[in-house]
Design a protein around this motif. Structure first.
Motif, short mmCIF file in Angstrom:
data_model
loop_
_atom_site.label_atom_id
_atom_site.label_comp_id
_atom_site.label_asym_id
_atom_site.label_seq_id
_atom_site.Cartn_x
_atom_site.Cartn_y
_atom_site.Cartn_z
N ALA A 316 0.64 -1.53 -1.88
CA ALA A 316 -0.61 -0.91 -1.43
C ALA A 316 -0.71 -1.07 0.08
O ALA A 316 -0.12 -1.97 0.67
CB ALA A 316 -1.80 -1.59 -2.11
N SER A 317 -1.47 -0.16 0.70
CA SER A 317 -1.70 -0.22 2.15
C SER A 317 -3.14 -0.64 2.43
O SER A 317 -4.04 -0.34 1.64
CB SER A 317 -1.47 1.16 2.76
OG SER A 317 -0.17 1.61 2.47
N SER A 318 -3.34 -1.31 3.55
CA SER A 318 -4.70 -1.69 3.91
C SER A 318 -4.82 -1.73 5.43
O SER A 318 -3.80 -1.67 6.13
CB SER A 318 -5.06 -3.06 3.32
OG SER A 318 -4.19 -4.06 3.81
N GLY A 374 -9.06 -0.06 2.26
CA GLY A 374 -7.80 0.48 1.72
C GLY A 374 -7.50 -0.08 0.35
O GLY A 374 -8.39 -0.20 -0.49
N ALA A 376 -5.82 -0.35 -3.48
CA ALA A 376 -5.83 0.58 -4.60
C ALA A 376 -7.16 1.35 -4.63
O ALA A 376 -7.22 2.47 -5.13
CB ALA A 376 -5.65 -0.20 -5.90
N PRO A 379 -6.70 4.48 -1.34
CA PRO A 379 -5.29 4.55 -0.91
C PRO A 379 -5.07 5.41 0.33
O PRO A 379 -4.03 5.31 0.97
CB PRO A 379 -4.56 5.15 -2.12
CG PRO A 379 -5.57 5.40 -3.17
CD PRO A 379 -6.92 5.03 -2.67
N ARG A 380 -6.07 6.25 0.69
CA ARG A 380 -5.86 7.14 1.84
C ARG A 380 -6.53 6.60 3.11
O ARG A 380 -6.65 7.31 4.10
CB ARG A 380 -6.38 8.53 1.51
CG ARG A 380 -5.69 9.06 0.23
CD ARG A 380 -6.04 10.47 -0.09
NE ARG A 380 -5.51 11.37 0.92
CZ ARG A 380 -5.61 12.69 0.85
NH1 ARG A 380 -6.19 13.24 -0.19
NH2 ARG A 380 -5.11 13.44 1.80
N ARG A 417 1.95 -0.08 3.25
CA ARG A 417 2.79 -0.57 2.14
C ARG A 417 3.19 -2.03 2.39
O ARG A 417 4.36 -2.39 2.34
CB ARG A 417 4.05 0.30 1.99
CG ARG A 417 3.73 1.70 1.53
CD ARG A 417 5.00 2.53 1.42
NE ARG A 417 5.62 2.38 0.11
CZ ARG A 417 6.85 2.85 -0.16
NH1 ARG A 417 7.57 3.42 0.76
NH2 ARG A 417 7.34 2.72 -1.37
#
Ligand code: FAD
Length: 477
Positions: A316-318, A374, A376, A379-380, A417
């Motif tokens: 996941a990205s944050s 960010g 889950a 996610p955008r 990621r």
């Protein structure tokens, strides 16, 4: 020629290099970026010490603290500032998480009964956990959300499991694996039939003055210069030239794939490590300490099965949005470490009051805050500009904390990621990866995508992976 090439200079790769150097094994760390440390990144800006990524070492997982001690940083470890209170947002109000809890799970009934965080039916359902029959342990996995709902009810899943347990991984509570991430919960159910019973027993043991894991200074530690201080000291402890930055690896190949039995590490180099620039490097062993999706790319031509398994591990990205204010421009007392936001309550994931959480992070008349977005849940988020992310954080924070002036400083740290997601079935996938690796003596994988995600887990795994490589090189494996 080094004996071992380590690909990736995050904390896992550096810990592996440290362990090899202690055994007098020559190694080189190839790091794609201009600086080592991976997601660990701290900087000094205008008198503020900012951790853009991780900021805490968990005491109960001793590998992080132990490495600091070995590096001579033991006396520099700082505990969090009291009061060590974390808050949870519900209906526009910040509710203190009752102190008597382990990761949000109550260890005493009274403080929970007094808390307004939960409704009365929610509290009764949580208390009824004592009577929920234990699940037949057939070894199968379960999501954190399913586990907590089954034992404590839906309200506990919404206000504890989702923001706290899944939130620290920026993950989806209904996908993350309870066995991989909170094995102590599964074990507590198995041995005591109830988490409440198990944690109460544990608390009584901790109250015993003889207890070795008694901790009056809270469960987290950091360093005065932020966690990059650990990275800098670790790199300095390695032989000069061990860490090569700006050195992206593109491919791993096996020079002797057809001739050598798979379980023997040859005295001559077996692996060829190809780089984006410069000649390939040959080595007797390779430790891939890269994110699992990079490990997948690097091994694609080498072992398609191993590559596929690594590529299946999601990330996941944050983004961390750091804001500084004059103390008098924030009405809230900021009396704690910060708060988490359940999915049903808003768009931010969590907010740390960095200057209340750690000593020395901001000048006395200023405050330093950090909001995460960010994961889950959103996610955008990284598609938004820095300005939009700062605006999002300010819009969410102003009604809660009462800002009366614009920030003195704002910074956005993007972590694309970067959060490995150990989802349901993760342990079975890791077992399959371990099995695939038995086909390639001298090839190892480590890092947050595989056996543990926190910094202490990555240090412990990097070091034990290095010991396994060392054992093979010396013919003991
Ligand atoms: C925002 C955030 C906050 C966190 N907070 C905490 C916390 O407070 N406490 C805690 O314990 N944990 C925390 N974690 C988790 C923990 O920090 C990480 O899981 C851990 O640091 C990962 O270390 P790593 O070495 O496995 O991976 P990384 O740090 O990702 O390192 C991998 C390295 O490989 C390099 N690389 C990639 N591709 C190549 C290539 N082709 N060639 C060469 N090099 C390559 C990358 O540049 C990177 O430096 C946090 C994570 C994030 C993202």
């Amino acid at each position: 020629m080094p004996d071992v090439v380590i690909v990736g200079g995050g904390i896992a790769g550096l810990a592996a290099a440290y362990e090899l150097s202690r055994q007098d094994i020559g190694c080189v760390v190839l790091e794609r970026h201009a600086r080592p440390g991976g997601v660990i990144f701290s900087e000094e800006v205008d008198g503020f010490t900012i951790d853009g990524g991780p900021d805490s070492l968990l005491v109960q997982k001793p590998a992080g603290i132990q490495l600091c001690q070995e590096l001579g940083l033991g006396a520099r470890l700082i505990p969090t500032k009291p009061p060590r209170v974390a808050y949870i947002l519900r209906a526009g109000t910040l509710h203190a998480l009752p102190a008597a809890s382990v990761l949000g799970i109550p260890t005493r009934v009274k403080p929970f009964l007094g808390s307004r965080l939960f409704s009365w039916p929610g509290k009764l359902r949580m208390g009824a956990e004592l009577f929920v029959p234990r699940r037949h342990d057939d070894g199968s996995d379960e999501s954190i959300g399913a586990f907590i709902t089954r034992r404590f009810g839906r309200e506990a899943a919404t206000y504890i499991a989702e923001p706290l347990l899944a939130g620290i991984h920026a993950g989806d509570v209904d996908r993350l694996s309870v066995r991989a991430l909170f094995p102590q919960f599964v074990e507590a159910e198995r041995t005591h039939g109830s988490l409440l019973r198990a944690f109460r027993a544990r608390q009584s043991a901790l109250r015993n003055p003889q207890s070795a894991i008694r901790n009056d200074d809270g469960v987290f530690r950091s360093l005065p210069g932020g966690l990059s201080e650990l990275v800098r000291t670790l790199v300095q402890a390695l032989p000069p030239g061990t860490v090569q930055t700006g050195a992206a690896v593109t491919r791993i190949s096996d020079r002797q794939s057809t001739e050598s039995p798979p379980d023997i590490v040859e005295a001559s180099p077996r692996f060829r490590v190809e780089r984006a620039s410069g000649a390939p490097i040959e080595a007797r062993a390779v430790i891939l300490a890269t994110p699992a999706f990079v490990t997948s790319t690097l091994t694609r031509d080498y072992d398609a099965d191993l590559s596929r398994l690594c590529g299946e591990i999601p990330y996941a990205s944050s983004a961390a949005i750091v804001l500084a204010f004059d103390r008098q421009a924030v009405r809230h007392p900021l009396n704690g470490s910060g708060f988490v936001v359940p999915r049903v309550e808003g768009t931010l994931l969590a907010v740390s009051w960095l200057s209340s959480k750690w000593p020395g992070r901001a000048p006395d008349d200023r405050v330093l805050l950090r909001a995460f977005v960010g994961g889950a849940r959103d996610p955008r988020a990284l598609e938004r500009s820095d300005e939009e992310l700062v605006r999002q954080a300010l819009t969410a924070l102003t009604p809660l904390l009462g800002m009366t002036a614009p920030p003195l400083l704002s910074r956005v740290y993007r972590w694309e990621r970067a959060n490995a997601q150990h989802e349901v079935g993760h342990q079975a996938r890791i077992a399959a990866i371990e099995h695939a690796l038995t086909r390639h003596a001298g090839l190892y994988v480590t890092g947050s995508g595989f056996r543990g995600t926190g910094i202490p887990d990555c240090i412990a795994d990097g070091r034990s992976t290095a010991r396994a490589a060392f054992g093979k090189l010396k013919g003991k494996g």
